[in-house]
Design a protein around this motif. Sequence first.
Motif, short mmCIF file in Angstrom:
data_model
loop_
_atom_site.label_atom_id
_atom_site.label_comp_id
_atom_site.label_asym_id
_atom_site.label_seq_id
_atom_site.Cartn_x
_atom_site.Cartn_y
_atom_site.Cartn_z
N VAL A 275 1.41 4.68 1.02
CA VAL A 275 2.33 5.54 1.77
C VAL A 275 2.97 4.70 2.87
CG1 VAL A 275 2.59 7.61 3.19
CG2 VAL A 275 0.96 7.60 1.27
N HIS A 276 4.26 4.50 2.77
CA HIS A 276 5.03 3.73 3.76
C HIS A 276 4.93 4.42 5.12
CE1 HIS A 276 8.53 1.85 5.64
NE2 HIS A 276 8.59 1.00 4.61
N PRO A 277 4.94 3.64 6.21
CA PRO A 277 4.89 4.28 7.54
C PRO A 277 6.01 5.28 7.79
CG PRO A 277 5.37 1.91 7.71
CD PRO A 277 4.89 2.17 6.33
N HIS A 278 7.19 5.08 7.15
CA HIS A 278 8.26 6.07 7.30
C HIS A 278 7.84 7.44 6.78
CE1 HIS A 278 10.86 3.01 8.63
NE2 HIS A 278 11.54 2.76 7.52
N GLU A 279 6.92 7.45 5.82
CA GLU A 279 6.51 8.70 5.17
C GLU A 279 5.22 9.27 5.76
OE1 GLU A 279 8.71 9.72 3.14
OE2 GLU A 279 9.81 7.84 2.88
N ALA A 280 4.70 8.64 6.80
CA ALA A 280 3.39 9.04 7.32
C ALA A 280 3.40 10.43 7.95
CB ALA A 280 2.90 8.01 8.34
N GLY A 281 4.56 10.90 8.38
CA GLY A 281 4.62 12.24 8.95
C GLY A 281 4.39 13.32 7.91
N GLU A 282 4.96 13.11 6.70
CA GLU A 282 4.85 14.10 5.62
C GLU A 282 3.67 13.82 4.70
OE1 GLU A 282 6.68 16.82 5.16
OE2 GLU A 282 7.83 16.45 6.99
N GLU A 283 3.41 12.54 4.44
CA GLU A 283 2.41 12.19 3.44
C GLU A 283 1.30 11.28 3.98
OE1 GLU A 283 3.37 11.05 -0.48
OE2 GLU A 283 5.23 12.21 -0.58
N GLY A 284 1.26 11.10 5.27
CA GLY A 284 0.25 10.23 5.86
C GLY A 284 -1.17 10.66 5.49
N LEU A 285 -2.05 9.68 5.39
CA LEU A 285 -3.40 9.92 4.91
C LEU A 285 -4.41 9.84 6.05
CD1 LEU A 285 -3.21 7.66 1.74
CD2 LEU A 285 -2.88 10.14 1.87
N SER A 286 -5.41 10.72 6.00
CA SER A 286 -6.53 10.64 6.92
C SER A 286 -7.78 10.13 6.22
CB SER A 286 -6.81 12.01 7.54
OG SER A 286 -7.09 12.97 6.54
N SER A 287 -7.71 10.03 4.90
CA SER A 287 -8.84 9.58 4.08
C SER A 287 -8.32 8.62 3.02
CB SER A 287 -9.49 10.79 3.39
OG SER A 287 -10.30 10.39 2.30
N PRO A 288 -9.14 7.66 2.61
CA PRO A 288 -8.72 6.72 1.57
C PRO A 288 -8.91 7.25 0.15
CG PRO A 288 -10.90 6.12 2.33
CD PRO A 288 -10.46 7.29 3.19
N ASP A 289 -9.45 8.45 0.00
CA ASP A 289 -9.91 8.91 -1.31
C ASP A 289 -8.82 8.90 -2.38
OD1 ASP A 289 -12.32 9.23 -0.11
OD2 ASP A 289 -12.28 11.43 -0.06
N ALA A 290 -7.63 9.41 -2.05
CA ALA A 290 -6.54 9.46 -3.05
C ALA A 290 -6.12 8.06 -3.47
CB ALA A 290 -5.35 10.22 -2.48
N LEU A 291 -6.11 7.13 -2.54
CA LEU A 291 -5.75 5.75 -2.87
C LEU A 291 -6.81 5.12 -3.76
CD1 LEU A 291 -4.68 4.61 0.72
CD2 LEU A 291 -3.14 5.14 -1.18
N ILE A 292 -8.07 5.35 -3.44
CA ILE A 292 -9.16 4.78 -4.22
C ILE A 292 -9.11 5.29 -5.66
CG2 ILE A 292 -11.67 4.74 -4.49
CD1 ILE A 292 -11.79 4.84 -1.37
N GLU A 293 -8.83 6.57 -5.81
CA GLU A 293 -8.76 7.16 -7.15
C GLU A 293 -7.66 6.50 -7.98
OE1 GLU A 293 -7.77 11.44 -9.32
OE2 GLU A 293 -7.91 11.33 -7.14
N LYS A 294 -6.47 6.38 -7.41
CA LYS A 294 -5.35 5.80 -8.15
C LYS A 294 -5.52 4.29 -8.37
CE LYS A 294 -2.68 9.55 -8.27
NZ LYS A 294 -2.32 10.24 -9.53
N ALA A 295 -6.25 3.65 -7.49
CA ALA A 295 -6.42 2.19 -7.57
C ALA A 295 -7.21 1.76 -8.78
CB ALA A 295 -7.08 1.68 -6.30
N SER A 296 -7.88 2.68 -9.45
CA SER A 296 -8.63 2.33 -10.66
C SER A 296 -7.71 2.06 -11.85
CB SER A 296 -9.61 3.44 -11.02
OG SER A 296 -8.92 4.65 -11.34
N ASP A 297 -6.45 2.46 -11.73
CA ASP A 297 -5.48 2.23 -12.80
C ASP A 297 -5.32 0.72 -13.03
OD1 ASP A 297 -2.76 1.76 -13.98
OD2 ASP A 297 -2.72 3.95 -13.93
N PRO A 298 -5.32 0.26 -14.26
CA PRO A 298 -5.22 -1.18 -14.53
C PRO A 298 -3.92 -1.82 -14.05
CG PRO A 298 -5.09 0.08 -16.58
CD PRO A 298 -5.53 1.03 -15.52
N LYS A 299 -2.88 -1.02 -13.87
CA LYS A 299 -1.61 -1.57 -13.39
C LYS A 299 -1.56 -1.71 -11.87
CE LYS A 299 1.36 -2.51 -16.73
NZ LYS A 299 2.16 -3.76 -16.77
N VAL A 300 -2.47 -1.06 -11.15
CA VAL A 300 -2.45 -1.07 -9.68
C VAL A 300 -3.24 -2.27 -9.18
CG1 VAL A 300 -3.13 0.15 -7.58
CG2 VAL A 300 -2.19 1.43 -9.52
#
Length: 270
Positions: A65-90
Amino acid sequence: MNVALVDSHCHLDYPQFSDDLSGTLARAKNAGVGMMVSIGVKLTTFDKVRAVAEQSDHIYCTIGVHPHEAGEEGLSSPDALIEKASDPKVIGIGESGLDYFYDNAPRDAQQQSFRAHIAACRETGLPLIVHTRDADDDTMDILEEEYEKGPFTGVIHCFSSSATLAQRALKIGFYISCSGIITFNSAKEIRAAVEDVPLDRLLVETDAPYLAPVPKRGKPNEPSYVAHTAAKLAEIKGVTVEEITRITTDNFFKLFTKADRNNLLALGAE
């Protein structure tokens, strides 16, 4: 030996590429670019980013999530990133960081989201892609504070900051990525800072479709143009273009360890 360049940061899911991705990839190949990383800027558009990466073995992507988007989509937890990071393309986390130039999101939201991305890097072992603009001190303070909690790797993308930031980033093992900015007449201080960055810590990128290098100023940027940035970086560092290609590509695979070098387009193979 494969001597192809890597465009370590571009945005191939953006509308500028949607009508001619095949042409973009063909031009990149002709310019000696053998791999590209398409960067995530919002979780809500990640599926588009990944879909582009799926179109070629030579394209990887990141989640963030780009800092420009942190107001709408900013994260307080790494969980969503960790989940998506398992993708072989990431292969990386970000881009994230701080942007006090535009201040499109509250600074506390930017900082909280930045720390969540760092936590995801620690958990996954993937490198962090850092965006920083007019926020050098806070960016490095957060990186250094978080590094004390546990090491992680990363890159200062599209380097346009001070020599002080570069040296602080190098001390925690980060890489510095050079964009077309280093070709601009107005970028003397940035070039001077890059002179002092060791060769084994440098990457090249376009940040396409933004920041087209000289001699392509005024046009939408694209991965093929990273060749112009590499040529300027070779000049700054006093080495040949072939050397800067080999070095920056080696550096890319040292940092982005999840990327498969076998997928680097076999340009200049001997």
